[in-house]
Design a protein around this motif. Structure first.
Motif, short mmCIF file in Angstrom:
data_model
loop_
_atom_site.label_atom_id
_atom_site.label_comp_id
_atom_site.label_asym_id
_atom_site.label_seq_id
_atom_site.Cartn_x
_atom_site.Cartn_y
_atom_site.Cartn_z
N MET A 190 0.84 -1.19 0.00
CA MET A 190 0.00 0.00 0.00
C MET A 190 0.89 1.25 0.00
SD MET A 190 -2.85 -1.20 2.77
CE MET A 190 -4.16 -0.35 1.93
N GLN A 191 0.54 2.21 -0.84
CA GLN A 191 1.27 3.47 -0.86
C GLN A 191 0.63 4.45 0.11
OE1 GLN A 191 2.91 5.48 -4.53
NE2 GLN A 191 1.28 6.92 -4.04
N VAL A 192 1.46 5.10 0.90
CA VAL A 192 0.98 6.03 1.93
C VAL A 192 1.50 7.43 1.62
CG1 VAL A 192 0.93 6.58 4.40
CG2 VAL A 192 1.02 4.18 3.64
N MET A 193 0.60 8.39 1.56
CA MET A 193 0.98 9.80 1.42
C MET A 193 0.54 10.53 2.69
SD MET A 193 -0.16 12.69 -1.39
CE MET A 193 -1.83 12.79 -0.75
N ILE A 194 1.48 11.20 3.34
CA ILE A 194 1.20 11.91 4.59
C ILE A 194 1.49 13.39 4.38
CG2 ILE A 194 1.79 12.12 7.04
CD1 ILE A 194 2.88 9.21 6.86
N ILE A 195 0.53 14.23 4.66
CA ILE A 195 0.72 15.68 4.59
C ILE A 195 0.72 16.18 6.02
CG2 ILE A 195 -0.18 17.86 3.73
CD1 ILE A 195 -1.53 16.32 1.49
N THR A 196 1.85 16.75 6.46
CA THR A 196 2.02 17.08 7.87
C THR A 196 2.83 18.36 8.04
OG1 THR A 196 2.94 16.29 9.98
CG2 THR A 196 4.07 15.60 7.98
N SER A 197 2.65 18.99 9.16
CA SER A 197 3.48 20.15 9.53
C SER A 197 4.55 19.75 10.55
CB SER A 197 2.60 21.27 10.11
OG SER A 197 1.85 20.78 11.20
N ARG A 198 4.62 18.45 10.87
CA ARG A 198 5.61 17.95 11.84
C ARG A 198 6.36 16.76 11.22
NH1 ARG A 198 2.34 16.82 17.22
NH2 ARG A 198 4.46 16.58 18.01
N PRO A 199 7.07 16.98 10.13
CA PRO A 199 7.67 15.86 9.39
C PRO A 199 8.68 15.05 10.19
CG PRO A 199 8.51 17.96 8.59
CD PRO A 199 7.37 18.28 9.49
N LYS A 200 9.56 15.72 10.94
CA LYS A 200 10.60 14.97 11.66
C LYS A 200 9.99 14.04 12.70
CE LYS A 200 15.00 15.45 14.06
NZ LYS A 200 14.71 14.30 14.94
N THR A 201 8.99 14.53 13.44
CA THR A 201 8.34 13.72 14.46
C THR A 201 7.64 12.51 13.83
OG1 THR A 201 7.94 15.71 15.76
CG2 THR A 201 6.71 13.76 16.39
N GLN A 215 9.38 5.25 11.48
CA GLN A 215 10.54 4.38 11.31
C GLN A 215 10.91 3.63 12.59
OE1 GLN A 215 13.51 6.93 9.40
NE2 GLN A 215 12.85 6.10 7.41
N ASN A 216 10.49 4.13 13.72
CA ASN A 216 10.70 3.37 14.96
C ASN A 216 9.79 2.15 15.02
OD1 ASN A 216 12.71 4.94 16.05
ND2 ASN A 216 11.31 6.29 17.16
N ARG A 217 8.64 2.23 14.37
CA ARG A 217 7.67 1.13 14.42
C ARG A 217 7.74 0.21 13.19
NH1 ARG A 217 3.37 1.69 18.00
NH2 ARG A 217 3.41 3.58 19.28
N ALA A 223 1.58 5.03 14.91
CA ALA A 223 2.64 6.03 14.72
C ALA A 223 2.05 7.40 14.44
CB ALA A 223 3.56 5.59 13.59
N MET A 224 1.01 7.47 13.62
CA MET A 224 0.40 8.75 13.29
C MET A 224 -0.34 9.33 14.49
SD MET A 224 1.50 9.29 10.37
CE MET A 224 0.72 10.90 10.40
N ALA A 225 -1.02 8.49 15.25
CA ALA A 225 -1.71 8.98 16.46
C ALA A 225 -0.72 9.53 17.47
CB ALA A 225 -2.52 7.84 17.08
N GLU A 226 0.46 8.95 17.50
CA GLU A 226 1.50 9.36 18.45
C GLU A 226 2.21 10.64 18.01
OE1 GLU A 226 4.78 6.59 20.26
OE2 GLU A 226 5.48 7.28 18.30
N SER A 227 2.43 10.77 16.69
CA SER A 227 3.29 11.86 16.21
C SER A 227 2.52 13.08 15.71
CB SER A 227 4.20 11.35 15.09
OG SER A 227 3.42 10.84 14.02
N ASP A 228 1.43 12.87 14.99
CA ASP A 228 0.66 14.00 14.45
C ASP A 228 -0.77 13.56 14.15
OD1 ASP A 228 -0.30 16.29 13.35
OD2 ASP A 228 1.09 16.36 11.65
N PRO A 229 -1.63 13.61 15.15
CA PRO A 229 -3.02 13.15 14.95
C PRO A 229 -3.79 13.97 13.92
CG PRO A 229 -2.49 13.41 17.29
CD PRO A 229 -1.38 14.05 16.52
#
Length: 291
Positions: A207-218, A224-226, A264-270
């Motif tokens: 599955m391809q995942v596209m994430i649009i975020t204002s907190r990229p490093k987090t 990548q930790n998970r 990971a998304m809930a933890e880093s940028d909901p």
């Protein structure tokens, strides 16, 4: 720490052994409750064992049971797996095949129905669920699975063509042995079997995942930790509504890893926007954990 690793390893061993036992029960139910009463052939080495059993009963003064043939035909596969894949993998494959042979012999055949369509559909579904569960938990059911893993490691190609050719021979054999309508019933069973495996064995679904975020490093750190996946970063994106700065992240995961991505998304940028779509084909390296 060593105690935890030892406990974790023991837990994985118990899960794999239990999965091998569950698979053995399911394939024996498929064989004795549906395939044999309905004159339906399975796929791969199991179907080949059924074919040899049918031919021996027709043309030879002696015959070996399908259970015995299933084990014997897998012996060369054990040798290939031991040399090319790994010893632990081979041990669990041996366990799955041995238990399957035993359970096919132990569980008495029950003629729930002789309708070939019902036998093809339900036999394929039961076996597909068992095979998919086994693959999902990191064990092989023997046969063409082993050849597929070896080929994928050496050439990067799947065994799809070989599987199709092998199963085509079995379908044609079903036509010669039981009559051509049974060839089509066996083909139906193979189709159902494959579809249920695909639904169960989610590790192979990309599955391809596209994430649009204002907190990229987090987000990247959390993902990548998970999950052991690379991430591509597109900088200087802009939101059209508020014209705020955004970063676009791209990665490819398996459906099996979806819960880890959600965590990971809930933890880093909901509040991130995440778009996920099925991937038809991947060119290039995609990490697959060793069995």
């Amino acid at each position: 720490m060593d105690d935890f690793q030892q406990l974790s390893k023991h837990h994985r061993d118990v899960v794999k052994a239990s999965t091998a036992f569950i698979y053995a029960i399911l394939v024996s139910i498929a064989m004795n409750y549906f395939w044999t009463p309905g004159h339906i052939y399975s796929s791969g080495i199991t179907g080949l064992a059924q074919l040899f059993n049918s031919l021996m009963s027709k043309f030879l003064p002696f015959e070996l049971s399908t259970a015995a043939l299933l084990f014997l035909l897998n012996v060369p596969m054990f040798i290939i797996a031991w040399r090319s894949i790994g010893h632990r993998f081979t041990m669990y494959t041996f366990l799955a095949v041995a238990l399957s042979s035993i359970m096919i012999k132990v569980i008495a055949p029950v003629g729930l129905t002789h309708d070939p369509i019902i036998c093809a559909i339900f036999g394929g579904a039961v076996n597909g669920f068992g095979t998919g569960t086994a693959l999902k938990n990191g064990i092989s059911t023997g046969g063409l699975d082993i050849i597929g893993i070896v080929l994928r490691r050496k050439t990067g190609r799947s065994i799809g063509t070989i599987n199709m050719a092998f199963n085509s021979i079995i379908i044609v054999a079903a036509g010669f042995v039981y009559g051509w309508p049974y060839a089509f019933y066996s083909a139906l069973g193979l189709f159902v079997n494959g579809r249920v495996i695909d639904m169960t064995y989610t590790r192979q679904q990309k599955m391809q995942v596209m994430i649009i975020t204002s907190r990229p490093k987090t987000v990247i750190d959390s993902v990548q930790n998970r999950i052991r996946r690379g991430v591509t970063i597109v900088h200087n994106a802009e939101g059209a509504y508020q014209h705020d700065d955004k970063t676009i992240l791209f990665t490819v995961i398996t459906r099996y890893e979806m819960p880890e991505l959600k965590a990971a998304m809930a933890e880093s940028d909901p509040h991130a926007f995440v778009s996920i779509s099925d991937t038809v084909k991947i060119l290039g390296h995609f990490y697959e954990p060793k069995p």
